[in-house]
Design an enzyme around this catalytic site. Sequence first.
Site, short mmCIF file in Angstrom:
data_model
loop_
_atom_site.label_atom_id
_atom_site.label_comp_id
_atom_site.label_asym_id
_atom_site.label_seq_id
_atom_site.Cartn_x
_atom_site.Cartn_y
_atom_site.Cartn_z
N ASP A 78 20.85 20.90 -63.72
CA ASP A 78 21.71 21.84 -64.43
C ASP A 78 22.32 21.24 -65.69
O ASP A 78 22.47 20.04 -65.84
CB ASP A 78 22.82 22.36 -63.51
CG ASP A 78 23.57 21.25 -62.80
OD1 ASP A 78 23.00 20.17 -62.57
OD2 ASP A 78 24.75 21.46 -62.44
N GLU A 136 24.43 20.25 -59.69
CA GLU A 136 25.18 18.99 -59.52
C GLU A 136 26.55 19.09 -60.17
O GLU A 136 27.51 18.48 -59.70
CB GLU A 136 24.38 17.83 -60.12
CG GLU A 136 24.90 16.45 -59.72
CD GLU A 136 26.13 16.00 -60.50
OE1 GLU A 136 27.00 15.32 -59.91
OE2 GLU A 136 26.23 16.33 -61.71
N GLU A 137 26.65 19.85 -61.24
CA GLU A 137 27.91 19.97 -61.96
C GLU A 137 28.87 20.97 -61.31
O GLU A 137 29.98 21.15 -61.79
CB GLU A 137 27.65 20.40 -63.40
CG GLU A 137 26.81 19.43 -64.22
CD GLU A 137 27.54 18.15 -64.59
OE1 GLU A 137 28.76 18.05 -64.32
OE2 GLU A 137 26.90 17.26 -65.17
N ARG A 176 25.40 -1.62 -58.08
CA ARG A 176 26.13 -2.53 -57.20
C ARG A 176 26.00 -2.04 -55.77
O ARG A 176 25.76 -0.85 -55.54
CB ARG A 176 27.61 -2.60 -57.59
CG ARG A 176 28.40 -1.35 -57.24
CD ARG A 176 29.80 -1.33 -57.83
NE ARG A 176 30.58 -2.51 -57.52
CZ ARG A 176 31.37 -2.63 -56.45
NH1 ARG A 176 31.47 -1.64 -55.57
NH2 ARG A 176 32.05 -3.72 -56.24
N HIS A 362 29.09 14.38 -71.41
CA HIS A 362 29.81 15.65 -71.54
C HIS A 362 30.34 15.88 -72.95
O HIS A 362 31.08 16.83 -73.19
CB HIS A 362 30.95 15.76 -70.51
CG HIS A 362 30.48 15.87 -69.10
ND1 HIS A 362 31.21 16.51 -68.11
CD2 HIS A 362 29.36 15.44 -68.48
CE1 HIS A 362 30.55 16.45 -66.96
NE2 HIS A 362 29.42 15.79 -67.18
#
Length: 396
Positions: A78, A136-137, A176, A362
């Site tokens: 998206d 996802e957003e 990580r 963004h």
Amino acid sequence: MWDERKALDLEKQLVSWRRLFHSNPEVSREEEETSREIVAILQSMGIEVLTFKDHFGVCGVIHGKYPGPTVALRSDMDALPITETNDVPYRSKRPGVMHACGHDGHMAILLGVAKAFSLCHGEFAGTIKFVFQPAEEAAPIGGASLLIADGVLEDVDVIFGLHLWPDLPCGHIGTRQGPLMAASDRIGIKILGQAAHAGQPQHGVDAITMAADVIQGLGHIMNRQIDPLEAATLSIGNIQGGERYNVIAREVLLDGTVRTLSEKIRRQIAKKVERTVTGITAAQGGSYVLDYQYGYPVLSNWAEPTDLIILAAQQVLDDEQIHSDVQPVLAAEDFGRYLEKVPGAFFWLGCGKEGEENYHLHSSYFDIDENALLIGATIMYKAVLLALTHYNKEKV
């Protein structure tokens, strides 16, 4: 697959796919054309494709000739409700919508890995899933939970994901073990008072005054009630309230987010928020409605999959380009939902352009060094090969 000629051909294709998606962005839960394009590309490679009834997610599946583990790769699909300000040939054709978070590149990379394995003619042991996730957003719920509910993880032994990362230069990666990105929760607080004439405030209960005190109180939670060595933020990003300049406000709406890297701290903050709002509104004669939504969990990388990502990267990059113990950030990613269910790892793929100003995720000016696409696809390809071998041994 990774000889010079094929790598050059794939690099051109990756850029073409990325620009196609970038020019035609779709916001969360509206990724219909994007989904259709991905299905067509996968099918043109001869790859089995699964689609779903309740959302626009896609899952490509390649079965090896021999039994073995299942390795999944995930990309989001998206775009964001942002008007692009870049003056580039591939700029968004849709006013008010833009791939400002790199999901266009993520899709291209995953298609590139799918292309590479489609040329292997199944000469491997195991199964590979290419998961293209919508929404996802769309925090705090997001699209990962939709695919999980549809069973995409049921036979998966390990899952990998990546995110284009402008804070790292192209040719670098960061990851990580343990927490890499934050849990993201949503707070909605409706402060309820009583309207009155501004000249006679004693007859009302001022929702604006209560809201101001609540905002201060929420700040005190973070700087006086939470261990200062813990990473956490609470932000109110939107305030709406009042009806007229000379009327004591009856209602104020506060909308914000909490970000944490610890589940323990996450739960503590939720309790402290309710206690704070209860005390402040009661003391002033008002009331409230609290909507505290637990959203994306902490994205916490598993140890063995993280090691596999690093090993894969070492076959592509120099040691100084691999940052294997980066500082976590309080941005969120619902890839964390997959990691609650199965082992996996996520990494940041540097896409910063050398010698140029690089805008953050963004931003309406966000763009990438497209050389990162082949690097990301190569690392993912090699991580899958390593995982197929590693998890096959575990099953024996």
